[in-house]
Motif scaffolding. Structure first.
Motif, PDB file in Angstrom:
ATOM      1  N   ILE A 334     -12.438  59.857  58.872  1.00 40.66           N
ATOM      2  CA  ILE A 334     -11.056  59.423  58.620  1.00 40.66           C
ATOM      3  C   ILE A 334     -10.703  59.672  57.150  1.00 40.66           C
ATOM      4  O   ILE A 334     -11.383  59.176  56.254  1.00 40.66           O
ATOM      5  N   LYS A 335      -9.634  60.439  56.938  1.00 37.79           N
ATOM      6  CA  LYS A 335      -9.198  60.701  55.561  1.00 37.79           C
ATOM      7  C   LYS A 335      -7.801  60.144  55.322  1.00 37.79           C
ATOM      8  O   LYS A 335      -7.428  59.859  54.189  1.00 37.79           O
ATOM      9  N   THR A 336      -7.011  60.039  56.381  1.00 44.56           N
ATOM     10  CA  THR A 336      -5.628  59.590  56.223  1.00 44.56           C
ATOM     11  C   THR A 336      -5.325  58.467  57.220  1.00 44.56           C
ATOM     12  O   THR A 336      -6.064  58.259  58.184  1.00 44.56           O
ATOM     13  N   VAL A 337      -4.211  57.791  56.961  1.00 45.59           N
ATOM     14  CA  VAL A 337      -3.758  56.755  57.898  1.00 45.59           C
ATOM     15  C   VAL A 337      -3.562  57.368  59.286  1.00 45.59           C
ATOM     16  O   VAL A 337      -3.928  56.776  60.304  1.00 45.59           O
ATOM     17  N   ALA A 338      -2.998  58.575  59.318  1.00 47.33           N
ATOM     18  CA  ALA A 338      -2.750  59.227  60.614  1.00 47.33           C
ATOM     19  C   ALA A 338      -4.061  59.448  61.371  1.00 47.33           C
ATOM     20  O   ALA A 338      -4.114  59.278  62.593  1.00 47.33           O
ATOM     21  N   ASP A 339      -5.134  59.813  60.641  1.00 47.71           N
ATOM     22  CA  ASP A 339      -6.448  59.979  61.302  1.00 47.71           C
ATOM     23  C   ASP A 339      -6.873  58.667  61.947  1.00 47.71           C
ATOM     24  O   ASP A 339      -7.323  58.633  63.092  1.00 47.71           O
ATOM     25  N   ALA A 340      -6.766  57.587  61.169  1.00 49.57           N
ATOM     26  CA  ALA A 340      -7.204  56.277  61.673  1.00 49.57           C
ATOM     27  C   ALA A 340      -6.359  55.864  62.874  1.00 49.57           C
ATOM     28  O   ALA A 340      -6.881  55.369  63.884  1.00 49.57           O
ATOM     29  N   GLN A 341      -5.057  56.083  62.783  1.00 52.82           N
ATOM     30  CA  GLN A 341      -4.173  55.693  63.893  1.00 52.82           C
ATOM     31  C   GLN A 341      -4.504  56.485  65.158  1.00 52.82           C
ATOM     32  O   GLN A 341      -4.535  55.927  66.259  1.00 52.82           O
ATOM     33  N   ALA A 342      -4.751  57.782  64.990  1.00 52.71           N
ATOM     34  CA  ALA A 342      -5.061  58.617  66.153  1.00 52.71           C
ATOM     35  C   ALA A 342      -6.345  58.136  66.829  1.00 52.71           C
ATOM     36  O   ALA A 342      -6.413  57.982  68.052  1.00 52.71           O
ATOM     37  N   LEU A 343      -7.374  57.870  66.013  1.00 53.21           N
ATOM     38  CA  LEU A 343      -8.657  57.450  66.588  1.00 53.21           C
ATOM     39  C   LEU A 343      -8.543  56.107  67.288  1.00 53.21           C
ATOM     40  O   LEU A 343      -9.093  55.908  68.372  1.00 53.21           O
ATOM     41  N   LEU A 344      -7.836  55.174  66.676  1.00 54.68           N
ATOM     42  CA  LEU A 344      -7.777  53.832  67.267  1.00 54.68           C
ATOM     43  C   LEU A 344      -6.926  53.801  68.537  1.00 54.68           C
ATOM     44  O   LEU A 344      -7.236  53.071  69.478  1.00 54.68           O
ATOM     45  N   ALA A 345      -5.871  54.603  68.576  1.00 54.65           N
ATOM     46  CA  ALA A 345      -5.077  54.670  69.809  1.00 54.65           C
ATOM     47  C   ALA A 345      -5.932  55.264  70.932  1.00 54.65           C
ATOM     48  O   ALA A 345      -5.951  54.758  72.061  1.00 54.65           O
ATOM     49  N   ALA A 346      -6.652  56.338  70.614  1.00 54.72           N
ATOM     50  CA  ALA A 346      -7.525  56.971  71.619  1.00 54.72           C
ATOM     51  C   ALA A 346      -8.598  55.990  72.084  1.00 54.72           C
ATOM     52  O   ALA A 346      -8.904  55.895  73.280  1.00 54.72           O
ATOM     53  N   LEU A 347      -9.134  55.256  71.136  1.00 58.95           N
ATOM     54  CA  LEU A 347     -10.161  54.269  71.459  1.00 58.95           C
ATOM     55  C   LEU A 347      -9.613  53.208  72.420  1.00 58.95           C
ATOM     56  O   LEU A 347     -10.262  52.847  73.409  1.00 58.95           O
ATOM     57  N   GLY A 348      -8.405  52.716  72.136  1.00 60.55           N
ATOM     58  CA  GLY A 348      -7.790  51.708  73.014  1.00 60.55           C
ATOM     59  C   GLY A 348      -7.622  52.236  74.424  1.00 60.55           C
ATOM     60  O   GLY A 348      -7.853  51.521  75.406  1.00 60.55           O
ATOM     61  N   LEU A 349      -7.268  53.505  74.528  1.00 58.69           N
ATOM     62  CA  LEU A 349      -7.048  54.104  75.849  1.00 58.69           C
ATOM     63  C   LEU A 349      -8.357  54.219  76.636  1.00 58.69           C
ATOM     64  O   LEU A 349      -8.433  53.835  77.807  1.00 58.69           O
ATOM     65  N   VAL A 350      -9.406  54.729  75.981  1.00 53.15           N
ATOM     66  CA  VAL A 350     -10.664  54.925  76.723  1.00 53.15           C
ATOM     67  C   VAL A 350     -11.349  53.587  77.004  1.00 53.15           C
ATOM     68  O   VAL A 350     -12.015  53.415  78.022  1.00 53.15           O
ATOM     69  N   GLN A 351     -11.166  52.634  76.091  1.00 49.26           N
ATOM     70  CA  GLN A 351     -11.715  51.288  76.309  1.00 49.26           C
ATOM     71  C   GLN A 351     -11.091  50.683  77.568  1.00 49.26           C
ATOM     72  O   GLN A 351     -11.759  50.084  78.400  1.00 49.26           O
ATOM     73  N   ASN A 352      -9.786  50.869  77.690  1.00 45.04           N
ATOM     74  CA  ASN A 352      -9.056  50.354  78.844  1.00 45.04           C
ATOM     75  C   ASN A 352      -9.535  51.033  80.132  1.00 45.04           C
ATOM     76  O   ASN A 352      -9.744  50.379  81.163  1.00 45.04           O
ATOM     77  N   LEU A 353      -9.747  52.338  80.051  1.00 47.11           N
ATOM     78  CA  LEU A 353     -10.225  53.072  81.228  1.00 47.11           C
ATOM     79  C   LEU A 353     -11.554  52.503  81.712  1.00 47.11           C
ATOM     80  O   LEU A 353     -11.738  52.233  82.905  1.00 47.11           O
TER      81      LEU A 353
END
Ligand code: NDP
Length: 413
Positions: A334-353
């Protein structure tokens, strides 16, 4: 070859070093188990009386926008990390998660109550946006030098209140302090024009600029031991449909989404209360509390989507003070806020799955109680080697504290 979860902790850390994902210095930081320096702890809270360690686990192989990441999670709930890894694995079968991140903005509200002439106040403020921008820049010149600062001003009358929304670009910071500094300065300026101090000048943790993540997984990849992929995918989609009409389910669905997001937010040294508040408010933005995720099946493919706002920062706040937060950033790339946001949104989705698949398949408790046995063994008083032996014994039969204590007593005879 043993899998990552089958290695000892030291072997796992070494594997990350060998893969070039961790520096030797970061490996030492992880293995040292050192508490925060007292000066740091003293600085991060008032009335400090101690420290409160939590375990850090790792989600491996979370594929987002074509790149693979390892995301650290900090939390007390067994099975969250296992579920996230499982979700990441299933998402990889569909090529991973695709994420769109909106521009990072944080809004503040400066509110006036019971003005004698609210309509005139709205007109006055709307005519003075240039002066407001100048005051905002003077309040926080460094964020302007970094390319951010106040971007837009909106004024509305809401019943007997006049609300001025200040939309700020906080660059790579989460932005709460930056935005509050700007809001208070602008509030004083507006107060001088209106001959009345503002009621409040404070950022909002609400945003409807959601990060959107989607995944498309061949149904075969979600098959369980007892049911084929098409059946499991259909049940996941039906559970998603039900969450759209049932607040009991929607709330629990979103709690599961936040299992991963909150744990990663903590690992990144960020404000998880801000992220939680923003996520749940977004879930209720239509006036009805809805699930943050949706799943549907089309053409033998399970399609998933999450929309969630994420107020995160990669600098500022406690990020620099918590050395393991920096480590978690480096590990995840993670280098930018956008990187962190992308990873955490993806994480929320796969966690839910992973959670919903378990729910419609073997049930949540099978995996949970399997992992809970370890926590139960410790709670019963097991130490050292006893923990692994007692955990093993607890796998078959009732997983209760009384039984754990009984088995431990037998073990010690
Ligand atoms: P800071 O107040 O720490 O401000 C950001 C800091 O990062 C500044 O010192 C800034 O330096 C520095 N910085 C370095 N590089 C950059 C860059 N590229 N972009 C932006 N800043 C940079 O943090 P925030 O304003 O982000 O506030 C976050 C904290 O506020 C969190 O700890 C949060 O818990 C807390 N908070 C949250 C609230 C809420 O959510 N309701 C309310 C109040 C506080 P420089 O000054 O030189 O620009």
């Amino acid at each position: 070859m043993r899998k990552f979860y089958q290695l000892t902790r030291a072997e796992r850390v070494q594997a990350l070093v060998d893969a070039g994902l961790l520096s030797t210095a970061d490996a030492h930081l992880l293995l040292a188990d050192a508490p925060l320096p007292q000066a740091t702890a003293e600085h991060l809270t008032e009335n400090q009386i101690g420290q409160f360690p939590l375990p850090m686990g790792l989600v491996r192989g979370l594929r987002v926008n074509g790149l693979t990441h390892d995301v650290a999670l900090v939390g007390e709930e067994p099975s969250v990390v296992a579920a996230a890894n499982n979700g990441a694995r299933m998402a990889r079968a569909g090529g991973g998660v695709t994420v769109q991140v909106p521009p990072h903005r944080v809004a503040a509200e400066v509110v006036f109550a019971d003005l004698a002439e609210p309509e005139a106040a709205v007109r006055l403020i709307e005519a003075q946006v240039a002066d407001i921008k100048a005051a905002a820049a003077a309040a926080h010149p460094s964020i302007v030098r970094r390319g951010g600062g106040l971007q837009a001003v909106h004024v509305q009358q809401r019943q007997q209140f006049v609300k001025v929304t200040l939309v700020v670009d906080p660059q790579q910071a989460m932005g709460a302090n930056i935005v509050n500094t700007i809001a208070e300065r602008v509030g004083r300026l507006l107060g001088s024009w209106l001959h009345q101090p503002p009621l409040i000048s404070i950022l909002s943790n609400y945003s409807d600029d959601a990060v959107i993540a989607t995944v498309a997984i061949p149904v075969n990849a979600v098959a369980t031991r007892h049911a084929d992929g098409a059946t499991v995918a259909r049940l996941i989609a039906r559970t998603s449909d039900f969450a759209m009409i049932d607040i009991d389910r929607a709330t629990t669905n979103n709690k599961g989404v936040m299992n991963g997001i909150a744990a990663a937010t903590i690992a990144l040294g960020n404000d998880y209360r801000a992220v939680e508040a923003g996520a749940h408010a977004y879930a209720a933005r239509s006036g009805r509390y809805l699930p943050l995720t949706q799943w549907r099946v089309a053409d033998d493919t399970l399609h998933g989507k999450i929309a969630v706002p994420l107020q995160l920062g990669v600098v500022g706040g406690a990020v620099g003070a918590l050395h393991r937060a920096g480590l978690a950033q480096r590990l995840a790339g993670i280098k930018t806020v956008a990187d962190a946001q992308a990873l955490l949104a993806a994480l929320g989705l796969v966690q839910n799955l992973a959670a919903v698949r378990a729910l419609v398949g073997p049930g949540i408790q099978a995996g949970h109680m399997h992992l809970q046995a370890g926590a139960l063994a410790v709670a019963a008083g097991a130490t050292g080697d006893e923990v692994a032996r007692l955990t093993q014994q607890l796998q078959a039969g009732d997983k209760t504290l009384a039984r754990a204590q009984h088995l431990l007593a037998l073990m010690r005879q």
